[in-house]
Design a protein around this motif. Sequence first.
Motif, PDB file in Angstrom:
ATOM      1  N   LYS A  33       6.346 -13.503  -5.648  1.00 60.05           N
ATOM      2  CA  LYS A  33       5.034 -14.156  -5.726  1.00 60.05           C
ATOM      3  C   LYS A  33       3.988 -13.401  -4.913  1.00 60.05           C
ATOM      4  N   PHE A  34       4.447 -12.678  -3.899  1.00 56.53           N
ATOM      5  CA  PHE A  34       3.512 -11.920  -3.067  1.00 56.53           C
ATOM      6  C   PHE A  34       2.754 -10.883  -3.893  1.00 56.53           C
ATOM      7  N   LEU A  35       3.366 -10.401  -4.958  1.00 56.69           N
ATOM      8  CA  LEU A  35       2.700  -9.417  -5.811  1.00 56.69           C
ATOM      9  C   LEU A  35       1.395  -9.958  -6.399  1.00 56.69           C
ATOM     10  N   SER A  36       1.306 -11.260  -6.573  1.00 55.85           N
ATOM     11  CA  SER A  36       0.093 -11.841  -7.164  1.00 55.85           C
ATOM     12  C   SER A  36      -0.708 -12.666  -6.151  1.00 55.85           C
ATOM     13  N   GLU A  37      -0.356 -12.578  -4.874  1.00 58.05           N
ATOM     14  CA  GLU A  37      -1.075 -13.296  -3.825  1.00 58.05           C
ATOM     15  C   GLU A  37      -2.467 -12.682  -3.684  1.00 58.05           C
ATOM     16  N   PRO A  38      -3.535 -13.472  -3.800  1.00 60.21           N
ATOM     17  CA  PRO A  38      -4.888 -12.907  -3.889  1.00 60.21           C
ATOM     18  C   PRO A  38      -5.572 -12.565  -2.560  1.00 60.21           C
ATOM     19  N   SER A  39      -4.997 -12.912  -1.431  1.00 57.04           N
ATOM     20  CA  SER A  39      -5.714 -12.776  -0.158  1.00 57.04           C
ATOM     21  C   SER A  39      -6.149 -11.355   0.161  1.00 57.04           C
ATOM     22  N   TYR A  40      -5.321 -10.375  -0.155  1.00 60.45           N
ATOM     23  CA  TYR A  40      -5.692  -8.989   0.150  1.00 60.45           C
ATOM     24  C   TYR A  40      -6.940  -8.579  -0.631  1.00 60.45           C
ATOM     25  N   ASP A  41      -6.972  -8.888  -1.909  1.00 60.42           N
ATOM     26  CA  ASP A  41      -8.140  -8.536  -2.730  1.00 60.42           C
ATOM     27  C   ASP A  41      -9.397  -9.255  -2.237  1.00 60.42           C
ATOM     28  N   VAL A  42      -9.240 -10.526  -1.874  1.00 62.17           N
ATOM     29  CA  VAL A  42     -10.374 -11.293  -1.342  1.00 62.17           C
ATOM     30  C   VAL A  42     -10.846 -10.665  -0.036  1.00 62.17           C
ATOM     31  N   CYS A  44     -10.607  -7.514   1.004  1.00 60.37           N
ATOM     32  CA  CYS A  44     -11.322  -6.251   0.754  1.00 60.37           C
ATOM     33  C   CYS A  44     -12.721  -6.508   0.213  1.00 60.37           C
ATOM     34  N   ARG A  45     -12.826  -7.412  -0.750  1.00 58.07           N
ATOM     35  CA  ARG A  45     -14.122  -7.702  -1.366  1.00 58.07           C
ATOM     36  C   ARG A  45     -15.093  -8.331  -0.369  1.00 58.07           C
ATOM     37  N   THR A  46     -14.620  -9.300   0.400  1.00 58.38           N
ATOM     38  CA  THR A  46     -15.530 -10.005   1.310  1.00 58.38           C
ATOM     39  C   THR A  46     -15.933  -9.139   2.500  1.00 58.38           C
ATOM     40  N   LEU A  47     -15.035  -8.282   2.960  1.00 54.23           N
ATOM     41  CA  LEU A  47     -15.429  -7.352   4.028  1.00 54.23           C
ATOM     42  C   LEU A  47     -16.498  -6.394   3.526  1.00 54.23           C
ATOM     43  N   GLU A  48     -16.315  -5.900   2.321  1.00 52.23           N
ATOM     44  CA  GLU A  48     -17.305  -4.986   1.742  1.00 52.23           C
ATOM     45  C   GLU A  48     -18.657  -5.672   1.572  1.00 52.23           C
ATOM     46  N   ASP A  49     -18.620  -6.960   1.219  1.00 58.28           N
ATOM     47  CA  ASP A  49     -19.854  -7.723   1.026  1.00 58.28           C
ATOM     48  C   ASP A  49     -20.473  -8.200   2.340  1.00 58.28           C
ATOM     49  N   GLY A  50     -19.746  -8.025   3.450  1.00 61.38           N
ATOM     50  CA  GLY A  50     -20.256  -8.484   4.736  1.00 61.38           C
ATOM     51  C   GLY A  50     -20.103  -9.977   4.968  1.00 61.38           C
ATOM     52  N   ASP A  51     -19.247 -10.618   4.179  1.00 58.86           N
ATOM     53  CA  ASP A  51     -18.977 -12.049   4.345  1.00 58.86           C
ATOM     54  C   ASP A  51     -17.793 -12.187   5.303  1.00 58.86           C
ATOM     55  N   TYR A  52     -18.083 -12.077   6.599  1.00 55.58           N
ATOM     56  CA  TYR A  52     -17.033 -11.994   7.603  1.00 55.58           C
ATOM     57  C   TYR A  52     -16.267 -13.296   7.787  1.00 55.58           C
ATOM     58  N   ALA A  53     -16.918 -14.415   7.575  1.00 50.06           N
ATOM     59  CA  ALA A  53     -16.226 -15.701   7.691  1.00 50.06           C
ATOM     60  C   ALA A  53     -15.165 -15.821   6.590  1.00 50.06           C
ATOM     61  N   PHE A  56     -12.352 -13.421   7.267  1.00 50.75           N
ATOM     62  CA  PHE A  56     -11.445 -13.982   8.271  1.00 50.75           C
ATOM     63  C   PHE A  56     -10.449 -14.926   7.624  1.00 50.75           C
ATOM     64  N   ARG A  57     -10.938 -15.823   6.762  1.00 57.03           N
ATOM     65  CA  ARG A  57     -10.030 -16.773   6.102  1.00 57.03           C
ATOM     66  C   ARG A  57      -8.979 -16.044   5.274  1.00 57.03           C
ATOM     67  N   ALA A  58      -9.408 -15.003   4.587  1.00 55.16           N
ATOM     68  CA  ALA A  58      -8.475 -14.252   3.736  1.00 55.16           C
ATOM     69  C   ALA A  58      -7.418 -13.523   4.561  1.00 55.16           C
ATOM     70  N   VAL A  59      -7.842 -12.840   5.621  1.00 55.26           N
ATOM     71  CA  VAL A  59      -6.877 -12.082   6.425  1.00 55.26           C
ATOM     72  C   VAL A  59      -5.972 -13.028   7.204  1.00 55.26           C
ATOM     73  N   HIS A  60      -6.499 -14.147   7.634  1.00 56.45           N
ATOM     74  CA  HIS A  60      -5.682 -15.133   8.349  1.00 56.45           C
ATOM     75  C   HIS A  60      -4.621 -15.709   7.418  1.00 56.45           C
ATOM     76  N   SER A  61      -4.988 -15.980   6.191  1.00 51.86           N
ATOM     77  CA  SER A  61      -4.039 -16.462   5.193  1.00 51.86           C
ATOM     78  C   SER A  61      -2.962 -15.414   4.909  1.00 51.86           C
ATOM     79  N   LEU A  62      -3.395 -14.176   4.740  1.00 48.11           N
ATOM     80  CA  LEU A  62      -2.458 -13.080   4.485  1.00 48.11           C
ATOM     81  C   LEU A  62      -1.494 -12.921   5.658  1.00 48.11           C
ATOM     82  N   LEU A  81      -6.734  -7.358  12.623  1.00 45.72           N
ATOM     83  CA  LEU A  81      -7.982  -7.600  11.898  1.00 45.72           C
ATOM     84  C   LEU A  81      -8.409  -9.062  12.026  1.00 45.72           C
ATOM     85  N   THR A  82      -7.454  -9.964  12.031  1.00 49.01           N
ATOM     86  CA  THR A  82      -7.774 -11.379  12.224  1.00 49.01           C
ATOM     87  C   THR A  82      -8.544 -11.579  13.527  1.00 49.01           C
ATOM     88  N   GLU A  83      -8.057 -10.966  14.591  1.00 51.48           N
ATOM     89  CA  GLU A  83      -8.718 -11.130  15.891  1.00 51.48           C
ATOM     90  C   GLU A  83     -10.096 -10.472  15.917  1.00 51.48           C
TER      91      GLU A  83
END
Length: 129
Positions: A33-42, A44-53, A56-62, A81-83
């Motif tokens: 199931k980890f192969l389709s876990e979306p947190s990594y993609d989220v 990468c996208r949110t860091l690139e967009d500057g949506d740090y909050a 954080f949620r995505a990396v904390h989940s991952l 990265l979470t910290e």
Amino acid sequence: MILKDCYDMFGGNYESVTQRISRDEMIEKFVLKFLSEPSYDVLCRTLEDGDYAEAFRAVHSLKGVCQNLGFVRLEYSTGILTELLRNSSEKRINKEQCKQALQQVSADYKEVIDAVRRYVVENGMAYEE
């Protein structure tokens, strides 16, 4: 290839997972199931967009998923990265540190994904991401 070999490929701790999840079939199910876990993609996208909050949620989940599955290296790099992103609305984000941390997360993530895909292929499994 057995599942422990897969864990050895990416520096995971298979023994710690077997203490929490006693059946190999269940561990395998969650690893696949980890192969389709979306947190990594989220992340990468949110860091690139500057949506740090949201990053954080995505990396904390991952990080949590990695902790539960014994993905030690990836858990460690996501922890860093979470910290860096913790309380992102209360402080300035060091973008360069985040970029470097994401590079390590990406390398560790790729290592896990490649090993799991190899496990799937070598065991003749049909699995779609």
